[in-house]
Design an enzyme around this catalytic site. Sequence first.
Site, PDB file in Angstrom:
ATOM      1  CB  SER A 428     -22.858 -25.736  28.980  1.00  0.00           C
ATOM      2  OG  SER A 428     -21.730 -26.517  29.357  1.00  0.00           O
ATOM      3  CG  ASP A 429     -26.195 -27.901  34.472  1.00  0.00           C
ATOM      4  OD1 ASP A 429     -25.198 -28.231  35.142  1.00  0.00           O
ATOM      5  OD2 ASP A 429     -27.352 -27.949  34.921  1.00  0.00           O
ATOM      6  CB  CYS A 430     -21.573 -30.475  34.369  1.00  0.00           C
ATOM      7  SG  CYS A 430     -20.630 -29.249  35.318  1.00  0.00           S
TER       8      CYS A 430
END
Length: 527
Positions: A428-430
């Site tokens: 996932s993106d952060c």
Amino acid sequence: FFSLAIVVWAKNLAYRYGPLGMRIPVFLCIVIGVLVVCLLFIQVLVPRSGSDEHEADLRQHQHHRRHHKTGPRTPNPTPDHAPHPNLDHTSDRSHIHDLRAQSEILHVPHLPHAGELHPKESLKAIAKPTPKRSQNSISIEDALEVIDTADMHIVQARPPEKLLGTKILDHCPRCPPGFDTPWCNTTLTMTQRVGALVQNLTMEEKTRFFTFTFYENPRIHWHRYNWWNEALHGVAREVDVTSFPQVILLAAALNRSLWHHISSTISTEARGRAADPVTHTFGRKWMFRPRLFLTFWSPNVNIFRDPRWGRGHETPGEDPFLTSEYAHYFVTGLQGEDPQYLKTSACCKHFAAYSIEKGRFSFNAVIPDPRDLSDTYLPAFQSCVTRSKVSGIMCSYNAINGIPACTNKWLLSDLLREQWGFEGYMVSDCDGMLYVQKRHKYTSTSVETIAKGIQAGMELDCGAMYSVKNIAKALEEGAITEADVDRVVTRLFTILFRLGYFNRLQTLPPWAVYNYTHVNTRPHQQL
């Protein structure tokens, strides 16, 4: 600024605790001032031991570099990665000096504006007469060839046993002598080795491998690992590596071979920086630094069509075809050509339809026409998977037609894995999984968010949603199963095995013995 911060802090403490609050920062200022004075006193009055000998050694080393010549320089690299004729095989470091001397002949004034994407006829039509080259300059094609062979010269000029020693080549921090386990047996297939490791882990241990900061596990000699590193135009977070132009300018060169050479150079320097110059083993326990880890969340292959997006310079631009070509040649340069092992791990991001800044954590990309989605926003990622066999994909913050990308089963499983054949890991993106619940309001609890993510195919969380506590709770409530956990851990450890973290150096390709001499070299600077 420090004094101003102390004053503000003292004012706040005085407001909260009265006169007593004023005494605390004043006392700290006095203590810090005394320590600074003592350090300055020691630095000025106490001579550094061995400084004269160090300066003498440095002058002798510089004199040696100026006068060390073993043969005439030649602009033509030796073909087929053979040892360079000018390299001296009797000195441990002479081959490095000669390589640097050889690199001084590269006087390339500029890179060609037109490249392989133009027809040959167009190239001839727009070509301008170039001035006659001097005796010490070569063409950009010869320069790229020198770059392509220079690193191999360093390794092949002296055998790895001479460079590092047999004991170091036979060493692996995760497979020490006497630790005879199936996952350390390189005669088994990669699938068998990873399966043996996952089967050996307890369920409690497996729950510690769901976030981007892998926990330490001394029982299997596994040290802490950070999955997050960047390499958009050079190894990130380092000051002594080669930095290339931003991606949008590299793409404007329209030159496939140039893109591949640049990304290959980046991966070479990543391997050199990851190696410990003392023991030549990467990922040591006591150095939790991004440079030691070989999973790079690059390239960014989103389509850049709105200048208000603040990260457009990270992308190749607005054209899906150009972006797809750039993605392919950049990914293959980062990951290398070995069919089994990865030189470094690339990750194409952000999947998908993502190119907005304001409200990006909760933006819903409404794309009613499936053809627009497939023709504009997906080709670059399809190129990453089907052509380049990329080892990682990052899902984006936004939703697509009402479903957050990181919990979109059609996007992550049906399309990516079943239709395109993706075999890597999904990250996932952060804090992207957190925003599924907090910003998109798509789920209401952490357990529900985890279940939606894992069932959709989202394995690695750059954040804390997939924490040990939350994963254990999801297992306890039956939202996810042990089979789901095994699948996630298997996919993640497969990448680490392919990077060689459970191999002795002698069982890996030549780039496994790269060290700091491969970083920021003159040929790399010329490129």
